[in-house]
Design a protein around this motif. Structure first.
Motif, PDB file in Angstrom:
ATOM      1  N   MET A 147      -0.158  -6.849 -11.796  1.00 10.76           N
ATOM      2  CA  MET A 147       1.146  -6.711 -10.987  1.00 10.76           C
ATOM      3  C   MET A 147       2.367  -6.616 -12.005  1.00 10.76           C
ATOM      4  SD  MET A 147       0.385  -7.654  -7.996  1.00 10.76           S
ATOM      5  CE  MET A 147      -1.122  -6.327  -8.323  1.00 10.76           C
ATOM      6  N   ASP A 148       2.272  -6.775 -13.062  1.00  9.26           N
ATOM      7  CA  ASP A 148       3.442  -6.517 -14.192  1.00  9.26           C
ATOM      8  C   ASP A 148       3.560  -4.900 -14.334  1.00  9.26           C
ATOM      9  OD1 ASP A 148       3.911  -8.998 -14.640  1.00  9.26           O
ATOM     10  OD2 ASP A 148       2.966  -9.210 -16.435  1.00  9.26           O
ATOM     11  N   GLU A 149       2.595  -4.200 -14.341  1.00 13.38           N
ATOM     12  CA  GLU A 149       2.566  -2.935 -14.434  1.00 13.38           C
ATOM     13  C   GLU A 149       2.859  -2.211 -13.087  1.00 13.38           C
ATOM     14  OE1 GLU A 149       2.563  -1.234 -17.308  1.00 13.38           O
ATOM     15  OE2 GLU A 149       2.221  -3.496 -18.275  1.00 13.38           O
ATOM     16  N   ILE A 150       2.463  -2.598 -12.080  1.00 15.76           N
ATOM     17  CA  ILE A 150       2.800  -2.004 -10.874  1.00 15.76           C
ATOM     18  C   ILE A 150       4.391  -2.103 -10.733  1.00 15.76           C
ATOM     19  CG2 ILE A 150       2.586  -2.484  -8.191  1.00 15.76           C
ATOM     20  CD1 ILE A 150      -0.617  -2.913  -8.778  1.00 15.76           C
ATOM     21  N   ARG A 151       4.774  -3.222 -10.796  1.00 17.00           N
ATOM     22  CA  ARG A 151       6.251  -3.393 -10.777  1.00 17.00           C
ATOM     23  C   ARG A 151       7.222  -2.361 -11.702  1.00 17.00           C
ATOM     24  NH1 ARG A 151       5.118  -9.073 -10.193  1.00 17.00           N
ATOM     25  NH2 ARG A 151       5.073  -9.449 -12.623  1.00 17.00           N
ATOM     26  N   ILE A 152       6.597  -1.870 -12.581  1.00 14.41           N
ATOM     27  CA  ILE A 152       7.349  -1.006 -13.396  1.00 14.41           C
ATOM     28  C   ILE A 152       7.109   0.567 -12.790  1.00 14.41           C
ATOM     29  CG2 ILE A 152       7.332   0.391 -15.500  1.00 14.41           C
ATOM     30  CD1 ILE A 152       6.696  -2.407 -16.847  1.00 14.41           C
ATOM     31  N   ILE A 153       5.854   0.842 -12.320  1.00 17.78           N
ATOM     32  CA  ILE A 153       5.409   2.106 -11.742  1.00 17.78           C
ATOM     33  C   ILE A 153       5.845   2.360 -10.354  1.00 17.78           C
ATOM     34  CG2 ILE A 153       3.398   3.514 -11.638  1.00 17.78           C
ATOM     35  CD1 ILE A 153       2.230   1.911 -13.733  1.00 17.78           C
ATOM     36  N   ARG A 154       6.148   1.141  -9.647  1.00 20.00           N
ATOM     37  CA  ARG A 154       6.250   1.309  -8.074  1.00 20.00           C
ATOM     38  C   ARG A 154       7.432   2.320  -7.843  1.00 20.00           C
ATOM     39  NH1 ARG A 154       6.768  -4.293  -6.083  1.00 20.00           N
ATOM     40  NH2 ARG A 154       4.762  -4.241  -5.815  1.00 20.00           N
ATOM     41  N   CYS A 155       8.426   2.307  -8.631  1.00 21.04           N
ATOM     42  CA  CYS A 155       9.541   3.539  -8.179  1.00 21.04           C
ATOM     43  C   CYS A 155       9.070   4.755  -8.079  1.00 21.04           C
ATOM     44  CB  CYS A 155      10.676   3.259  -8.967  1.00 21.04           C
ATOM     45  SG  CYS A 155      12.167   4.328  -8.667  1.00 21.04           S
ATOM     46  N   SER A 156       8.354   5.293  -9.127  1.00 18.28           N
ATOM     47  CA  SER A 156       7.608   6.623  -9.106  1.00 18.28           C
ATOM     48  C   SER A 156       6.673   6.734  -7.792  1.00 18.28           C
ATOM     49  CB  SER A 156       6.964   6.842 -10.292  1.00 18.28           C
ATOM     50  OG  SER A 156       7.711   6.608 -11.490  1.00 18.28           O
ATOM     51  N   ALA A 157       6.045   5.782  -7.485  1.00 16.73           N
ATOM     52  CA  ALA A 157       5.185   6.054  -6.441  1.00 16.73           C
ATOM     53  C   ALA A 157       5.688   6.067  -5.339  1.00 16.73           C
ATOM     54  CB  ALA A 157       3.964   4.656  -6.549  1.00 16.73           C
ATOM     55  N   ILE A 158       6.657   5.295  -4.981  1.00 18.58           N
ATOM     56  CA  ILE A 158       7.638   5.250  -3.744  1.00 18.58           C
ATOM     57  C   ILE A 158       8.071   6.635  -3.636  1.00 18.58           C
ATOM     58  CG2 ILE A 158       9.674   4.506  -2.622  1.00 18.58           C
ATOM     59  CD1 ILE A 158       8.849   1.914  -3.909  1.00 18.58           C
ATOM     60  N   GLN A 159       8.859   7.215  -4.823  1.00 20.91           N
ATOM     61  CA  GLN A 159       9.327   8.775  -4.467  1.00 20.91           C
ATOM     62  C   GLN A 159       8.324   9.509  -3.940  1.00 20.91           C
ATOM     63  OE1 GLN A 159      11.686   9.855  -7.691  1.00 20.91           O
ATOM     64  NE2 GLN A 159      12.011   7.811  -8.321  1.00 20.91           N
ATOM     65  N   GLN A 161       5.573   8.867  -2.207  1.00 17.07           N
ATOM     66  CA  GLN A 161       4.816   8.174  -1.164  1.00 17.07           C
ATOM     67  C   GLN A 161       3.426   7.974  -1.422  1.00 17.07           C
ATOM     68  OE1 GLN A 161       5.785  10.486   2.400  1.00 17.07           O
ATOM     69  NE2 GLN A 161       7.759  11.033   1.713  1.00 17.07           N
ATOM     70  N   VAL A 162       3.257   7.411  -2.892  1.00 15.92           N
ATOM     71  CA  VAL A 162       1.734   7.189  -3.286  1.00 15.92           C
ATOM     72  C   VAL A 162       1.574   6.000  -2.839  1.00 15.92           C
ATOM     73  CG1 VAL A 162       0.305   7.239  -5.257  1.00 15.92           C
ATOM     74  CG2 VAL A 162       1.767   9.095  -4.778  1.00 15.92           C
ATOM     75  N   SER A 163       0.433   5.553  -2.302  1.00 14.80           N
ATOM     76  CA  SER A 163      -0.153   3.979  -1.957  1.00 14.80           C
ATOM     77  C   SER A 163      -0.955   3.642  -3.361  1.00 14.80           C
ATOM     78  CB  SER A 163      -0.899   3.941  -0.980  1.00 14.80           C
ATOM     79  OG  SER A 163      -0.359   4.410   0.126  1.00 14.80           O
ATOM     80  N   LEU A 164      -0.236   2.390  -3.752  1.00 12.03           N
ATOM     81  CA  LEU A 164      -1.083   1.815  -5.034  1.00 12.03           C
ATOM     82  C   LEU A 164      -1.767   0.720  -4.353  1.00 12.03           C
ATOM     83  CD1 LEU A 164       1.886   1.559  -7.690  1.00 12.03           C
ATOM     84  CD2 LEU A 164      -0.110   3.288  -7.569  1.00 12.03           C
ATOM     85  N   VAL A 165      -3.413   0.847  -4.412  1.00 12.42           N
ATOM     86  CA  VAL A 165      -4.202  -0.069  -3.989  1.00 12.42           C
ATOM     87  C   VAL A 165      -5.214  -0.822  -5.089  1.00 12.42           C
ATOM     88  CG1 VAL A 165      -6.114  -0.617  -2.433  1.00 12.42           C
ATOM     89  CG2 VAL A 165      -4.420   1.180  -1.926  1.00 12.42           C
ATOM     90  N   TYR A 166      -5.468  -2.068  -4.994  1.00 15.13           N
ATOM     91  CA  TYR A 166      -5.946  -2.496  -5.874  1.00 15.13           C
ATOM     92  C   TYR A 166      -7.146  -3.511  -5.488  1.00 15.13           C
ATOM     93  CZ  TYR A 166      -3.082  -6.728  -5.535  1.00 15.13           C
ATOM     94  OH  TYR A 166      -2.313  -7.774  -5.030  1.00 15.13           O
ATOM     95  N   SER A 167      -8.051  -3.665  -6.282  1.00 14.19           N
ATOM     96  CA  SER A 167      -9.582  -4.310  -5.784  1.00 14.19           C
ATOM     97  C   SER A 167     -10.034  -5.107  -7.226  1.00 14.19           C
ATOM     98  CB  SER A 167     -10.606  -3.496  -5.099  1.00 14.19           C
ATOM     99  OG  SER A 167     -11.669  -4.367  -4.742  1.00 14.19           O
ATOM    100  N   ILE A 168      -9.461  -6.216  -7.134  1.00 13.78           N
ATOM    101  CA  ILE A 168     -10.045  -7.235  -8.473  1.00 13.78           C
ATOM    102  C   ILE A 168     -10.297  -8.553  -7.932  1.00 13.78           C
ATOM    103  CG2 ILE A 168      -8.980  -7.863 -10.644  1.00 13.78           C
ATOM    104  CD1 ILE A 168      -7.178  -5.606 -11.214  1.00 13.78           C
ATOM    105  N   PRO A 169     -11.497  -8.977  -8.394  1.00  9.25           N
ATOM    106  CA  PRO A 169     -11.793 -10.282  -8.118  1.00  9.25           C
ATOM    107  C   PRO A 169     -10.779 -11.372  -8.614  1.00  9.25           C
ATOM    108  CG  PRO A 169     -13.588  -9.168  -8.902  1.00  9.25           C
ATOM    109  CD  PRO A 169     -12.623  -8.248  -8.983  1.00  9.25           C
ATOM    110  N   PRO A 170     -10.634 -12.437  -7.963  1.00  8.24           N
ATOM    111  CA  PRO A 170      -9.394 -13.375  -8.231  1.00  8.24           C
ATOM    112  C   PRO A 170     -10.052 -14.086  -9.509  1.00  8.24           C
ATOM    113  CG  PRO A 170     -10.468 -14.098  -6.300  1.00  8.24           C
ATOM    114  CD  PRO A 170     -10.988 -12.647  -6.451  1.00  8.24           C
ATOM    115  N   GLU A 171      -9.152 -14.292 -10.508  1.00 11.46           N
ATOM    116  CA  GLU A 171      -9.688 -15.094 -11.837  1.00 11.46           C
ATOM    117  C   GLU A 171     -10.267 -14.268 -12.751  1.00 11.46           C
ATOM    118  OE1 GLU A 171     -11.125 -18.923 -10.758  1.00 11.46           O
ATOM    119  OE2 GLU A 171      -9.070 -19.729  -9.667  1.00 11.46           O
ATOM    120  N   LEU A 172     -10.462 -12.869 -12.343  1.00  5.55           N
ATOM    121  CA  LEU A 172     -11.375 -12.133 -13.524  1.00  5.55           C
ATOM    122  C   LEU A 172     -10.210 -12.022 -14.665  1.00  5.55           C
ATOM    123  CD1 LEU A 172     -13.700 -10.391 -13.898  1.00  5.55           C
ATOM    124  CD2 LEU A 172     -12.500  -8.242 -12.953  1.00  5.55           C
TER     125      LEU A 172
END
Length: 288
Positions: A147-159, A161-172
């Motif tokens: 989540m920390d890294e996505i917050r930094i990269i999100r702006c570039s992805a929005i420009q 129109q790239v969707s960021l999808v993640y699939s990680i088990p909770p508490e991994l």
């Protein structure tokens, strides 16, 4: 007769010590030759060691100089872009008002993010060159880190129109050096966005099997040719190609991904075809 006997006696006496002296001389000579040969072989070994170390040192110096040269050049361009865009915004506000200001802000933000990523990689690269720097393993929550890294990269992805999808088990979680794993994750996601087409998708996945944790970053972008794949992860080349939006790079990011993964006794591999996107997979030991 006596003289003859004396003569014979003298000859015998002379021959006896001469024979003993020659025997010692030959042994000494052979020992001397053996020592010379041993010294010669030892000297040859030393010369090979010095030659190998000289080549290694030359390679390190060349690699370091190349990295610094690339970074100095590429770090300058984003700041020039930021300054230019800010001047355009100032001039625009003096004469106009309208929606174009949002485009300028996006460009400036992208340049700032690019510079930040480059600086992060430079700092990480400096750490990787310090052989005395010890790793600092700690328990890392993968979701929180992502989540920390996505917050930094999100702006570039929005420009783009790239969707960021993640699939990680909770508490991994994983026990590892946090800064190193962050660097690996950040660079893989940045590259995935960089080489994605407009409207593409980047998927980040993680799972644990037995004593290993595996996470991957997959995009639906332009893919990587077999020839270019052979140039990745190499110190002597630092290969990089422009992104789908002409984004520049140094090739340093993937090199750091490989070095930091291997410092954790892990492996990184790539699955890619031109036009079909890329998938980078990192496998790390993670005993329960």
């Amino acid at each position: 007769m006596e003289r003859s006997e004396n003569k014979v006696s003298v000859v015998q006496e002379r021959n006896k010590p001469e024979s003993n002296y020659n025997g010692k001389d030959v042994a000494t000579y052979r020992d001397f030759i053996r020592r010379i040969r041993d010294l010669s072989e030892y000297n040859e070994k030393l010369e090979r060691v010095v030659a190998d170390q000289s080549r290694e040192l030359t390679g390190v110096i060349t690699s370091n100089s190349k990295v610094i040269s690339i970074i100095a050049h590429d770090l300058r361009n984003p700041f020039i872009s930021i300054i230019g865009i800010l001047e355009m915004i100032r001039d625009y506000f003096e004469h106009n008002q309208g929606s174009d200001i949002e485009k300028y802000i996006d460009i400036a933000t992208e340049s700032a993010n690019s510079s930040l990523n480059l600086l992060d990689n430079l700092a990480a690269w400096a750490v990787s060159q310090d052989s005395d720097r010890a790793m600092h393993p700690e328990v890392i929550d993968l979701i929180e880190m992502l989540m920390d890294e996505i917050r930094i990269i999100r702006c570039s992805a929005i420009q783009k129109q790239v969707s960021l999808v993640y699939s990680i088990p909770p508490e991994l979680s994983i026990v590892a050096d946090e800064q190193m794993i962050k660097t690996v994750l950040r660079n893989l996601i940045n590259n995935a966005v960089k080489y994605s087409n407009i409207g593409g998708e980047v998927k980040i996945s993680a799972s644990k099997e037995n004593d290993y944790l595996e996470f991957s970053v997959q995009d639906t972008g332009i893919g990587i040719s077999y020839e270019d794949q052979r140039k990745l992860f190499r110190k002597d080349i630092l290969h990089s190609t422009p992104g789908t939006n002409k984004e520049k790079g140094t090739g340093l990011g993937l090199l750091l991904c490989k070095e930091f993964t291997e410092k954790h006794n892990g492996k990184i591999r790539l699955i890619s075809e031109p036009g079909k996107g890329s998938k980078f997979i990192v496998t790390l030991p993670n005993p329960a």
